[in-house]
Scaffold this motif. Sequence first.
Motif, PDB file in Angstrom:
ATOM      1  N   LEU A  63      15.323  -7.808   5.993  1.00 30.87           N
ATOM      2  CA  LEU A  63      16.085  -6.929   5.100  1.00 30.87           C
ATOM      3  C   LEU A  63      15.263  -5.756   4.588  1.00 30.87           C
ATOM      4  N   GLY A  64      13.936  -5.805   4.816  1.00 25.12           N
ATOM      5  CA  GLY A  64      13.114  -4.673   4.409  1.00 25.12           C
ATOM      6  C   GLY A  64      11.891  -4.991   3.588  1.00 25.12           C
ATOM      7  N   ALA A  65      11.659  -6.267   3.252  1.00 26.51           N
ATOM      8  CA  ALA A  65      10.437  -6.624   2.528  1.00 26.51           C
ATOM      9  C   ALA A  65       9.218  -6.300   3.388  1.00 26.51           C
ATOM     10  N   SER A  66       8.124  -5.947   2.751  1.00 29.55           N
ATOM     11  CA  SER A  66       6.917  -5.561   3.485  1.00 29.55           C
ATOM     12  C   SER A  66       6.184  -6.751   4.077  1.00 29.55           C
ATOM     13  N   GLY A  67       6.558  -7.960   3.680  1.00 31.04           N
ATOM     14  CA  GLY A  67       5.917  -9.162   4.202  1.00 31.04           C
ATOM     15  C   GLY A  67       5.982 -10.272   3.188  1.00 31.04           C
ATOM     16  N   PHE A  68       5.344 -11.390   3.527  1.00 34.98           N
ATOM     17  CA  PHE A  68       5.337 -12.506   2.584  1.00 34.98           C
ATOM     18  C   PHE A  68       3.970 -13.165   2.557  1.00 34.98           C
ATOM     19  N   LEU A  69       3.690 -13.825   1.431  1.00 36.17           N
ATOM     20  CA  LEU A  69       2.435 -14.529   1.219  1.00 36.17           C
ATOM     21  C   LEU A  69       2.733 -15.910   0.663  1.00 36.17           C
ATOM     22  N   LEU A  70       1.844 -16.853   0.918  1.00 36.15           N
ATOM     23  CA  LEU A  70       1.971 -18.167   0.299  1.00 36.15           C
ATOM     24  C   LEU A  70       1.632 -18.053  -1.176  1.00 36.15           C
ATOM     25  N   LYS A  71       2.283 -18.854  -2.007  1.00 37.98           N
ATOM     26  CA  LYS A  71       2.084 -18.766  -3.448  1.00 37.98           C
ATOM     27  C   LYS A  71       0.685 -19.195  -3.877  1.00 37.98           C
ATOM     28  N   ASP A  72      -0.007 -19.953  -3.023  1.00 45.44           N
ATOM     29  CA  ASP A  72      -1.374 -20.346  -3.365  1.00 45.44           C
ATOM     30  C   ASP A  72      -2.406 -19.400  -2.754  1.00 45.44           C
ATOM     31  N   VAL A  73      -1.987 -18.181  -2.425  1.00 47.94           N
ATOM     32  CA  VAL A  73      -2.889 -17.198  -1.843  1.00 47.94           C
ATOM     33  C   VAL A  73      -4.043 -16.900  -2.785  1.00 47.94           C
ATOM     34  N   ASP A  74      -5.200 -16.604  -2.215  1.00 47.42           N
ATOM     35  CA  ASP A  74      -6.351 -16.210  -3.016  1.00 47.42           C
ATOM     36  C   ASP A  74      -6.002 -14.933  -3.800  1.00 47.42           C
ATOM     37  N   PRO A  75      -6.334 -14.880  -5.093  1.00 44.82           N
ATOM     38  CA  PRO A  75      -5.987 -13.698  -5.896  1.00 44.82           C
ATOM     39  C   PRO A  75      -6.468 -12.386  -5.301  1.00 44.82           C
ATOM     40  N   ASP A  76      -7.652 -12.386  -4.708  1.00 46.56           N
ATOM     41  CA  ASP A  76      -8.161 -11.155  -4.102  1.00 46.56           C
ATOM     42  C   ASP A  76      -7.278 -10.696  -2.950  1.00 46.56           C
ATOM     43  N   LEU A  77      -6.738 -11.650  -2.191  1.00 46.00           N
ATOM     44  CA  LEU A  77      -5.855 -11.303  -1.083  1.00 46.00           C
ATOM     45  C   LEU A  77      -4.521 -10.767  -1.589  1.00 46.00           C
ATOM     46  N   LEU A  78      -4.045 -11.316  -2.708  1.00 49.05           N
ATOM     47  CA  LEU A  78      -2.805 -10.802  -3.290  1.00 49.05           C
ATOM     48  C   LEU A  78      -2.986  -9.363  -3.741  1.00 49.05           C
ATOM     49  N   VAL A  79      -4.100  -9.097  -4.397  1.00 46.61           N
ATOM     50  CA  VAL A  79      -4.388  -7.733  -4.848  1.00 46.61           C
ATOM     51  C   VAL A  79      -4.480  -6.789  -3.651  1.00 46.61           C
ATOM     52  N   ALA A  80      -5.159  -7.234  -2.587  1.00 45.11           N
ATOM     53  CA  ALA A  80      -5.264  -6.413  -1.382  1.00 45.11           C
ATOM     54  C   ALA A  80      -3.902  -6.175  -0.759  1.00 45.11           C
ATOM     55  N   ALA A  81      -3.037  -7.201  -0.802  1.00 43.33           N
ATOM     56  CA  ALA A  81      -1.692  -7.076  -0.242  1.00 43.33           C
ATOM     57  C   ALA A  81      -0.868  -6.061  -1.020  1.00 43.33           C
ATOM     58  N   ILE A  82      -1.022  -6.034  -2.331  1.00 40.94           N
ATOM     59  CA  ILE A  82      -0.299  -5.064  -3.151  1.00 40.94           C
ATOM     60  C   ILE A  82      -0.701  -3.645  -2.762  1.00 40.94           C
ATOM     61  N   ARG A  83      -1.990  -3.434  -2.575  1.00 43.69           N
ATOM     62  CA  ARG A  83      -2.462  -2.105  -2.174  1.00 43.69           C
ATOM     63  C   ARG A  83      -1.951  -1.751  -0.777  1.00 43.69           C
ATOM     64  N   THR A  84      -1.965  -2.726   0.132  1.00 42.17           N
ATOM     65  CA  THR A  84      -1.500  -2.485   1.495  1.00 42.17           C
ATOM     66  C   THR A  84      -0.013  -2.146   1.515  1.00 42.17           C
ATOM     67  N   ALA A  85       0.785  -2.927   0.796  1.00 36.27           N
ATOM     68  CA  ALA A  85       2.227  -2.669   0.740  1.00 36.27           C
ATOM     69  C   ALA A  85       2.508  -1.303   0.132  1.00 36.27           C
ATOM     70  N   HIS A  86       1.752  -0.944  -0.887  1.00 32.70           N
ATOM     71  CA  HIS A  86       1.969   0.334  -1.573  1.00 32.70           C
ATOM     72  C   HIS A  86       1.784   1.514  -0.642  1.00 32.70           C
ATOM     73  N   ARG A  87       0.829   1.413   0.285  1.00 36.14           N
ATOM     74  CA  ARG A  87       0.613   2.516   1.206  1.00 36.14           C
ATOM     75  C   ARG A  87       1.406   2.379   2.511  1.00 36.14           C
ATOM     76  N   GLY A  88       2.328   1.398   2.551  1.00 31.77           N
ATOM     77  CA  GLY A  88       3.217   1.265   3.691  1.00 31.77           C
ATOM     78  C   GLY A  88       2.684   0.440   4.832  1.00 31.77           C
ATOM     79  N   GLY A  89       1.617  -0.312   4.590  1.00 26.54           N
ATOM     80  CA  GLY A  89       1.035  -1.136   5.636  1.00 26.54           C
ATOM     81  C   GLY A  89       1.761  -2.462   5.798  1.00 26.54           C
ATOM     82  N   SER A  90       1.392  -3.190   6.853  1.00 24.02           N
ATOM     83  CA  SER A  90       2.002  -4.486   7.139  1.00 24.02           C
ATOM     84  C   SER A  90       1.148  -5.602   6.570  1.00 24.02           C
ATOM     85  N   LEU A  91       1.797  -6.601   5.993  1.00 21.06           N
ATOM     86  CA  LEU A  91       1.078  -7.728   5.409  1.00 21.06           C
ATOM     87  C   LEU A  91       0.907  -8.874   6.394  1.00 21.06           C
TER      88      LEU A  91
END
Length: 220
Positions: free
Chosen positions: A100-128
Amino acid sequence: MIRVLLVDDQALFRVAIGTLIDLEDDIEVVGQAADGLQALRLVDETEPDVVVMDVRMPRMDGVETTRRLLAAGAARRTTPRVIILTTFTFDQQALRAVRLGASGFLLKDVDPDLLVAAIRTAHRGGSLIAPGQLEDIFEQGGREPAELPPEFSRLTDRERAVLAHITRGLSNAEIAEREFVSESTVKGHVSSVLTKLGLRDRTQIVVFAYDHGVMAPREE
């Protein structure tokens, strides 16, 4: 600053994630919602750049919220990127949100650093999600390729080559090296592919390629 809206029915989880995100110099949490209905209202009020959202919630889940949020994008000044959180690796609900258009998905137990990196990646239009991983997960659904839309014929040979590189997971710099052009030229081609096919980001390019049977062969 990257403005983030957190959506999850577990208050402790939202607070914990929000506290971690607020430690970053370039990211701020502008709101928290307990379900999709509240999230839609807060998106209008806070205008986030990225929505981090649980896929399973009461009243309105993450899939329906993603659909409504992105369907209403044309009426908003900006449409946020959506990151889905799930507890299952092969979660068909999360995949529905990606389609439907979400940039990707992550597991809820993801490492916090990876979540932060994913937010930056999604913001610039990258794939998660790596294209190969996304293809493996989609193949479990057993869908037959759809007929290519007329818009695909508008792509130039170079744009089709760039699309193929994206489905292999190559970055703009790597594509530039393969195609012997500048990185800024690649960015222009990626933008043109997105515009011609009516897609939002690189994740949606991979989804499009898989759904229409034009995934490039994986390199060994």
